[in-house]
Motif scaffolding. Sequence first.
Motif, PDB file in Angstrom:
ATOM      1  N   ALA A 296       0.952  -1.290   0.125  1.00 44.93           N
ATOM      2  CA  ALA A 296       0.015   0.137   0.089  1.00 44.93           C
ATOM      3  C   ALA A 296       1.046   1.059   0.046  1.00 44.93           C
ATOM      4  O   ALA A 296       1.728   1.381   0.764  1.00 44.93           O
ATOM      5  CB  ALA A 296      -0.827   0.095   1.157  1.00 44.93           C
ATOM      6  N   PRO A 297       0.756   2.244  -0.737  1.00 46.21           N
ATOM      7  CA  PRO A 297       1.520   3.371  -1.136  1.00 46.21           C
ATOM      8  C   PRO A 297       1.057   4.424  -0.019  1.00 46.21           C
ATOM      9  O   PRO A 297       1.149   5.743  -0.387  1.00 46.21           O
ATOM     10  CB  PRO A 297       1.158   3.782  -2.421  1.00 46.21           C
ATOM     11  CG  PRO A 297      -0.081   3.516  -2.638  1.00 46.21           C
ATOM     12  CD  PRO A 297      -0.258   2.265  -1.852  1.00 46.21           C
ATOM     13  N   ILE A 326      -4.445  -9.085  10.873  1.00 51.38           N
ATOM     14  CA  ILE A 326      -3.811  -8.122   9.762  1.00 51.38           C
ATOM     15  C   ILE A 326      -2.461  -8.046  10.110  1.00 51.38           C
ATOM     16  O   ILE A 326      -2.097  -7.584  11.169  1.00 51.38           O
ATOM     17  CB  ILE A 326      -4.766  -6.923  10.329  1.00 51.38           C
ATOM     18  CG1 ILE A 326      -6.247  -7.084  10.035  1.00 51.38           C
ATOM     19  CG2 ILE A 326      -4.234  -5.661   9.373  1.00 51.38           C
ATOM     20  CD1 ILE A 326      -6.980  -5.721  10.569  1.00 51.38           C
ATOM     21  N   TYR A 327      -1.783  -8.216   8.963  1.00 47.93           N
ATOM     22  CA  TYR A 327      -0.264  -7.834   9.042  1.00 47.93           C
ATOM     23  C   TYR A 327      -0.101  -6.197   9.042  1.00 47.93           C
ATOM     24  O   TYR A 327      -0.648  -5.673   8.265  1.00 47.93           O
ATOM     25  CB  TYR A 327       0.230  -8.449   7.656  1.00 47.93           C
ATOM     26  CG  TYR A 327       1.609  -8.341   7.790  1.00 47.93           C
ATOM     27  CD1 TYR A 327       2.672  -8.922   8.661  1.00 47.93           C
ATOM     28  CD2 TYR A 327       2.382  -7.209   6.804  1.00 47.93           C
ATOM     29  CE1 TYR A 327       4.092  -8.681   8.570  1.00 47.93           C
ATOM     30  CE2 TYR A 327       3.794  -6.968   6.954  1.00 47.93           C
ATOM     31  CZ  TYR A 327       4.560  -7.574   7.771  1.00 47.93           C
ATOM     32  OH  TYR A 327       6.022  -7.217   7.809  1.00 47.93           O
ATOM     33  N   SER A 343      -7.944  -1.254   5.094  1.00 48.63           N
ATOM     34  CA  SER A 343      -8.401   0.142   4.775  1.00 48.63           C
ATOM     35  C   SER A 343      -8.517   1.027   6.140  1.00 48.63           C
ATOM     36  O   SER A 343      -8.351   0.391   7.333  1.00 48.63           O
ATOM     37  CB  SER A 343      -9.699   0.047   4.371  1.00 48.63           C
ATOM     38  OG  SER A 343     -10.748  -0.592   5.525  1.00 48.63           O
ATOM     39  N   TYR A 344      -8.674   2.265   6.104  1.00 52.85           N
ATOM     40  CA  TYR A 344      -8.714   3.000   7.393  1.00 52.85           C
ATOM     41  C   TYR A 344      -9.708   2.482   8.252  1.00 52.85           C
ATOM     42  O   TYR A 344      -9.743   2.286   9.569  1.00 52.85           O
ATOM     43  CB  TYR A 344      -8.778   4.396   6.854  1.00 52.85           C
ATOM     44  CG  TYR A 344      -9.081   5.249   8.243  1.00 52.85           C
ATOM     45  CD1 TYR A 344      -8.228   5.848   8.975  1.00 52.85           C
ATOM     46  CD2 TYR A 344     -10.399   5.625   8.528  1.00 52.85           C
ATOM     47  CE1 TYR A 344      -8.380   6.550  10.147  1.00 52.85           C
ATOM     48  CE2 TYR A 344     -10.711   6.689   9.513  1.00 52.85           C
ATOM     49  CZ  TYR A 344      -9.725   6.787  10.470  1.00 52.85           C
ATOM     50  OH  TYR A 344      -9.959   7.877  11.532  1.00 52.85           O
ATOM     51  N   GLY A 345     -11.090   2.134   7.674  1.00 55.38           N
ATOM     52  CA  GLY A 345     -11.977   1.882   8.420  1.00 55.38           C
ATOM     53  C   GLY A 345     -11.815   0.638   9.231  1.00 55.38           C
ATOM     54  O   GLY A 345     -12.258   0.519  10.448  1.00 55.38           O
ATOM     55  N   GLU A 346     -11.392  -0.384   8.632  1.00 58.88           N
ATOM     56  CA  GLU A 346     -10.977  -1.711   8.994  1.00 58.88           C
ATOM     57  C   GLU A 346     -10.157  -1.548  10.250  1.00 58.88           C
ATOM     58  O   GLU A 346     -10.219  -2.115  11.522  1.00 58.88           O
ATOM     59  CB  GLU A 346     -10.689  -2.654   8.275  1.00 58.88           C
ATOM     60  CG  GLU A 346     -10.345  -3.970   8.746  1.00 58.88           C
ATOM     61  CD  GLU A 346     -11.745  -4.855   9.266  1.00 58.88           C
ATOM     62  OE1 GLU A 346     -11.372  -5.688   9.968  1.00 58.88           O
ATOM     63  OE2 GLU A 346     -12.623  -4.270   9.068  1.00 58.88           O
ATOM     64  N   VAL A 347      -8.891  -0.673  10.257  1.00 61.18           N
ATOM     65  CA  VAL A 347      -8.017  -0.483  11.008  1.00 61.18           C
ATOM     66  C   VAL A 347      -8.533   0.152  12.491  1.00 61.18           C
ATOM     67  O   VAL A 347      -8.327  -0.197  13.342  1.00 61.18           O
ATOM     68  CB  VAL A 347      -6.657   0.146  10.675  1.00 61.18           C
ATOM     69  CG1 VAL A 347      -5.818   0.637  11.549  1.00 61.18           C
ATOM     70  CG2 VAL A 347      -6.079  -0.532   9.487  1.00 61.18           C
ATOM     71  N   ARG A 348      -9.262   1.204  12.004  1.00 64.78           N
ATOM     72  CA  ARG A 348     -10.187   1.971  13.114  1.00 64.78           C
ATOM     73  C   ARG A 348     -11.184   1.294  13.979  1.00 64.78           C
ATOM     74  O   ARG A 348     -11.023   0.977  15.162  1.00 64.78           O
ATOM     75  CB  ARG A 348     -11.019   3.111  12.574  1.00 64.78           C
ATOM     76  CG  ARG A 348     -11.678   4.010  13.712  1.00 64.78           C
ATOM     77  CD  ARG A 348     -12.395   5.165  12.972  1.00 64.78           C
ATOM     78  NE  ARG A 348     -12.692   5.945  14.166  1.00 64.78           N
ATOM     79  CZ  ARG A 348     -11.923   6.999  14.709  1.00 64.78           C
ATOM     80  NH1 ARG A 348     -10.663   6.984  14.173  1.00 64.78           N
ATOM     81  NH2 ARG A 348     -12.548   7.520  15.607  1.00 64.78           N
ATOM     82  N   ARG A 349     -11.815   0.247  12.998  1.00 59.17           N
ATOM     83  CA  ARG A 349     -12.527  -0.937  14.006  1.00 59.17           C
ATOM     84  C   ARG A 349     -11.860  -1.660  14.936  1.00 59.17           C
ATOM     85  O   ARG A 349     -12.259  -1.991  16.057  1.00 59.17           O
ATOM     86  CB  ARG A 349     -13.388  -1.847  12.846  1.00 59.17           C
ATOM     87  CG  ARG A 349     -14.324  -2.567  13.456  1.00 59.17           C
ATOM     88  CD  ARG A 349     -14.790  -3.708  12.416  1.00 59.17           C
ATOM     89  NE  ARG A 349     -13.828  -4.592  12.165  1.00 59.17           N
ATOM     90  CZ  ARG A 349     -13.408  -5.381  13.076  1.00 59.17           C
ATOM     91  NH1 ARG A 349     -13.901  -5.832  14.093  1.00 59.17           N
ATOM     92  NH2 ARG A 349     -12.473  -6.463  12.367  1.00 59.17           N
TER      93      ARG A 349
END
Length: 355
Positions: A296-297, A326-327, A343-349
Amino acid sequence: MSHLALRQEGQVKFYVPDPEKYGGIYSAPVFYNPAMEKNRTLSVLVLKSYGAGLTVCEPLSGSGVRGIRYAVESGSVGRLILNDISKEAVEVIKRNLELNGVDAEVYNEDANVLLHKLKNTCDVVDVDPFGSPAPFLHAAFRALKEEGLLCVTATDTAVLVGRYPRKCLRRYGSVMRKTPFYIELGLRNLLGYIARVAASEDFYIQPVLSYWERHYFRVCVYSVRGARDADDVFHNLGYVMYHRKERRVTQFPSQHTSGPLWIGPLGDPLLVHRMSAFDKYKEFLQLLELEYSVHAPWFYKLPEFAVDGKSPTLREALLALKEAGIYATTTHMASDGIKTEESYGEVRRVLAGVI
């Protein structure tokens, strides 16, 4: 030249103008920046891992320390070409070559003129200017053989990250937006520009090492000549959209995108792994190896996930993500940053449970 001081870096001793006599390194008649030692040391390791019997050209040599370290420490140099437009620098280069018992061809020419004269003869070209490398890249690619290594330093980081938008557009042909991960975008901006120049010279590039260090970006790219291969460069070019903390790659610009950027890998994990066996920068190289495995960039900064002003610690975040399958890894580009392809949403969750 008078007022010379003896220095040592790596296995090499060399003379430079004494900065105390000239009011600092930037006022000296021959430029040498001791803060670039890490840059030069890692470059030696790249050559050590790259090949042997190489023709290496440094068209902006200054004191010559980089090229001399290549010859003395890498075991990879068959022919060394050093150049500087300054006659004072050439005098110092010759003295330093003699001091270290190194043979080299030394020129006193404009860098681009020399690179054009060396057309198709170099295995490695190392462009290490004061400021932007942009004026030298076309000639640098022309000096390379059918396959070669181009190493580039850029100290105009403020331009590359978009702090000066007009200069960024004029110099690199890119538009950069404000983001929390602007350092990575600046690095990818440089690589994207190099990739486009490469394609215009019928080269395909593959980064083997790229990183940020305080006041500069450094990249080394493996380059292969061929129009068909050059066309493939564009698969690794695109735009990064940042809007309401979400990130994604797109092929089209908009008011929320930065680019065009290099969106492919930042380096070769296997080469960096080999490099890490040699040196005091082992931990840094091991971190780069981990970062290069995340494609991911962008990265996330932990304050982006704060609740009521409280952010998770790095340890808490990495552990929570690992437990969620999640790695993720830390990044050398931010002390409070993590790289992951989620994604940001998944990491935030996931991180909401540890705040």
